[in-house]
Design a protein around this motif. Structure first.
Motif, short mmCIF file in Angstrom:
data_model
loop_
_atom_site.label_atom_id
_atom_site.label_comp_id
_atom_site.label_asym_id
_atom_site.label_seq_id
_atom_site.Cartn_x
_atom_site.Cartn_y
_atom_site.Cartn_z
N LEU B 105 0.83 -1.20 0.00
CA LEU B 105 0.00 0.00 0.00
C LEU B 105 0.87 1.25 0.00
O LEU B 105 0.56 2.25 -0.65
CB LEU B 105 -0.90 -0.02 1.23
CG LEU B 105 -2.22 0.70 1.06
CD1 LEU B 105 -3.05 0.00 0.00
CD2 LEU B 105 -2.94 0.75 2.37
N GLY B 106 1.98 1.18 0.75
CA GLY B 106 2.92 2.30 0.78
C GLY B 106 3.51 2.57 -0.60
O GLY B 106 3.67 3.72 -1.01
N ILE B 107 3.82 1.49 -1.33
CA ILE B 107 4.34 1.65 -2.70
C ILE B 107 3.29 2.34 -3.57
O ILE B 107 3.61 3.22 -4.37
CB ILE B 107 4.70 0.27 -3.30
CG1 ILE B 107 5.84 -0.38 -2.53
CG2 ILE B 107 5.05 0.38 -4.77
CD1 ILE B 107 7.21 0.14 -2.84
N LEU B 109 0.86 4.40 -2.51
CA LEU B 109 0.75 5.80 -2.11
C LEU B 109 1.94 6.60 -2.64
O LEU B 109 1.79 7.70 -3.16
CB LEU B 109 0.68 5.91 -0.58
CG LEU B 109 -0.58 5.34 0.08
CD1 LEU B 109 -0.47 5.43 1.59
CD2 LEU B 109 -1.82 6.10 -0.39
N LEU B 110 3.14 6.01 -2.52
CA LEU B 110 4.35 6.72 -2.97
C LEU B 110 4.32 6.93 -4.48
O LEU B 110 4.63 8.01 -4.98
CB LEU B 110 5.60 5.93 -2.56
CG LEU B 110 6.93 6.58 -2.96
CD1 LEU B 110 7.11 7.91 -2.24
CD2 LEU B 110 8.11 5.67 -2.65
N ALA B 113 1.81 9.64 -5.34
CA ALA B 113 2.30 10.96 -4.91
C ALA B 113 3.42 11.44 -5.83
O ALA B 113 3.42 12.60 -6.27
CB ALA B 113 2.78 10.89 -3.46
#
Lengths: 349, 315
Positions: B105-107, B109-110, B113
């Motif tokens: 999920l972080g990947i 979001l990153l 962004a």
């Protein structure tokens, strides 16, 4: 040179430093991006971290921005601790906001002490209802809740959009926004002439309750056991399914409250950008906060700081406003990596 | 007369089905490779987004510079971006072994962004969305009635259905790489004992997957639309995740799932224009609801890879 990861728990004093190290590392990495854009990273991070705290107005704005993050962060924490991977706080928040609006627009004859509790209860129930299907599918059918909660976020957004383009479309402006909620349903301001509203106190109360349940009740202990390993918990005589179900439902309910907060405290009507990714940011807040209530409080405040700062940075330095999002996402990944130091150490030899 | 109307309708639906299914085939085949090695890559939505953006930005810049193969430059840049994100996912989930849900999920979001940051940086805040001359459809079947309108498709569509899917099937079930891949995904300890480098296979799977996901995203900006907007992926990555489970981690079944999704979307678009009175959001939600419903049925005791979500640490 060989990198080896070995099991070795970190000393207790070191643990609170881990998020701080992650923050420092994130600042270092994202500074590279700031330099690439041609801005001075010291200026940028001054605007991100110091400037919002330097005046009363902007400090209050940080508190306003962190209010929904306290709630989504608490929601995600509650689920993750209990071993339910709720990625659906965004959708649950949207449903909470929809329920709050549905109640709020009919409260013209009701006093605030009726209207506000009704909206909170409605938002909590709507958030719970939205997580119910994934929770039941996980418990009864053993279907990974990550995918189902994720897909329902998209469905929630479509439902909101259908309502706003249908029955609630503004008859005058034709904008897709709902009628305004009744004056008695609007959260009172905590400080006159600022945006800080009752929702902030509600969020702090929720944090307190989450802290109490997780650390001071037998149920919190059961949740942690299930979160660490359902098999072992089952052997220990814990009703794993029931515990999972309650963790999921309470988490959904808290996320629903975040939706109520945005309607009753900020916008006073429903728009489709009402959640605006804050459900996903809740996952960042929960992770950075180390899945405990006080950590979440600090993390929500910190992300609120970045949110407030990114507007100033964009205005003052001409850096795209999305730098704030880049910092938050990077922070999530570095925190995840740095949390390893809790249980492991890296040996180079 | 009546017949001719229905024929046009059918031809339109079939052509749109293939078009809508194309990015889903690329992304879900990518995810099949990844998950078969035991890694769930929730970065898929973001990697598609990044692929769409980087592909478009590189193509637009190359086109401004007057380079003839600007679309291919864009596609190459998209693949590179997808591979970089896959490597980052590998660092987190394979080397460091952190939680795959949150890191994926972080990947996402990153990636989103960074794309939005880059979009503002490259194209400024102009209200007019920039556009390029996209990949065209190839007129293999020329003006032949029915066949022409349905099967004259984009190159990336042909590759998806005629190369990617059969190749994935062959790779998984007939090649020694596929054997290692499945072994690593089922039982990394045993694979390691048999001399397979678990880390290397998982990294390879992530890289292949990341490249395909990025191409799936770039298909939208470089072929179907010739433009980039923040709503370009709109959950297609998440749908691909569901398709993979629905397909029980089999590439051919994933293709059928993508076609089914494509058909529902295509029908929905056309039923709207025929004046059906349901809100169009109901049609848009249908694929998600069908997927969840299908999960409830097909996902019951789904044959998840044995080492799904489990990091491997060599003791």
């Amino acid at each position: 040179m060989k990198l080896r990861i070995e099991k070795s728990p970190a000393p207790v004093w070191f643990r609170p430093l881990i998020p701080l190290l992650a923050i420092l590392f994130t600042i270092l990495i994202t500074s590279v991006l700031v330099i690439l854009v041609g801005a001075n990273p010291f200026h940028a991070f001054y605007y991100f971290l110091i400037d919002p705290l330097s005046s009363r107005v902007s400090f209050i704005e940080v508190l306003v921005k962190s209010t929904p993050l306290l709630l989504t962060g608490a929601a995600v924490t509650f689920a993750f601790v209990g071993g339910f991977w709720n990625i659906g706080a965004e959708g649950q928040m949207l449903m909470g906001a929809t329920a709050a609006t549905a109640i709020g627009i009919h409260m013209h004859a009701a006093p605030p002490w009726v209207a506000i509790p009704l909206m909170l209860a409605g938002g909590f129930a709507a958030g719970m209802a939205w997580v119910l299907i994934p929770a039941l599918m996980r418990v009864k059918l053993h279907i990974d809740e990550v995918v189902t909660t994720l897909l329902l976020n998209a469905v929630a957004l479509l439902i909101v959009s259908a309502i706003l383009n249908g029955p609630w479309r503004d008859p005058v402006s034709q904008w897709p926004q709902s009628p305004e909620i009744a004056a008695s349903a609007i959260f009172p301001k905590l400080i006159p002439r600022t945006r800080l509203h009752l929702g902030f106190l509600i969020a702090l109360a929720v944090i307190l309750i989450v802290w109490f349940i997780l650390t001071r009740t037998p149920f919190g202990l059961k949740m942690k056991a299930v979160g660490l390993g359902p098999q072992a918990a089952r052997f220990a005589g814990i009703n794993v399914d029931r515990t999972l179900l309650i963790s999921a439902l309470v988490s959904g309910g808290i996320a629903g409250l975040a939706g109520v907060n945005e309607v009753a405290g900020i916008h006073y009507h429903l728009i489709d950008a009402i959640a605006g990714g804050q459900g996903y940011t809740g996952i960042i807040v929960a992770t950075l906060g180390g899945l405990n209530a006080w950590g979440v409080t600090l993390a929500a405040f910190f992300i609120g700081l970045i949110d407030t700062g990114s507007q100033t940075v964009s205005r003052a330095l001409g850096v795209p406003i999305y730098l704030g999002d880049v910092i938050q996402a990077t922070l999530l990944l570095t925190t995840l990596a740095f949390l390893l130091f809790q249980r492991y150490r890296i040996r180079i030899r | 007369m009546e017949q001719a109307v229905w024929l046009t309708f059918l031809v339109g639906v079939l052509a749109a089905t293939l078009r809508v299914a194309t990015p889903l085939v690329w992304a879900s085949i990518g995810e099949v490779y990844t998950e078969r090695s035991g890694v769930l890559n929730l970065g898929i939505e973001g990697i598609m987004f990044l692929g769409a953006f980087v592909g478009f930005a590189a193509a637009a810049k190359a086109s401004q510079a007057g380079l003839p193969g600007y679309l291919w430059i864009g596609l190459g840049a998209a693949v590179l971006a997808g591979v970089i994100m896959a490597l980052l996912m590998g660092l987190l989930s394979v080397t460091l072994g952190v939680n795959q849900h949150v890191s994926g999920l972080g990947i996402t979001l990153l990636s989103i962004a960074l794309s939005m940051f880059g979009f503002r940086l490259v194209f400024g805040e102009s209200k007019v969305l920039p556009s390029i001359e996209p990949f065209g459809q190839i007129a293999i079947f020329g003006n032949i009635p029915i066949l022409g309108p349905v099967l004259n498709q984009y190159l990336l569509t042909y590759v998806a259905f005629l190369v990617l899917v059969p190749l994935a099937w062959w790779m998984l079930y007939r090649s020694s790489f596929g054997l290692s891949l499945r072994a690593v995904g089922e039982n990394p300890e045993a694979a390691d004992a048999a001399g397979v480098n678990v880390y290397r296979i998982r990294y390879l799977a992530l890289i292949i997957g990341g490249a395909f996901m990025a191409i799936g995203g770039a298909f939208l900006s470089l072929a179907q639309l010739g433009a980039f907007s923040p709503g370009i992926i709109a959950g297609r990555g998440w749908v691909s995740i569901a398709l993979v489970i629905f397909a029980r981690w089999d590439p051919v079944r994933a293709m059928w799932g993508a076609l089914l999704f494509g058909a529902v979307s295509a029908l929905q678009l056309r039923l709207q224009t025929l004046g059906f009175q349901l809100p169009y959001e109901a049609f848009l939600a249908l694929p998600y609801l069908i997927t969840i419903f299908a999960l409830a049925i097909a996902g019951r005791n789904a044959p998840y890879p044995g080492a799904y979500l489990k990091p491997y640490r060599r003791e």
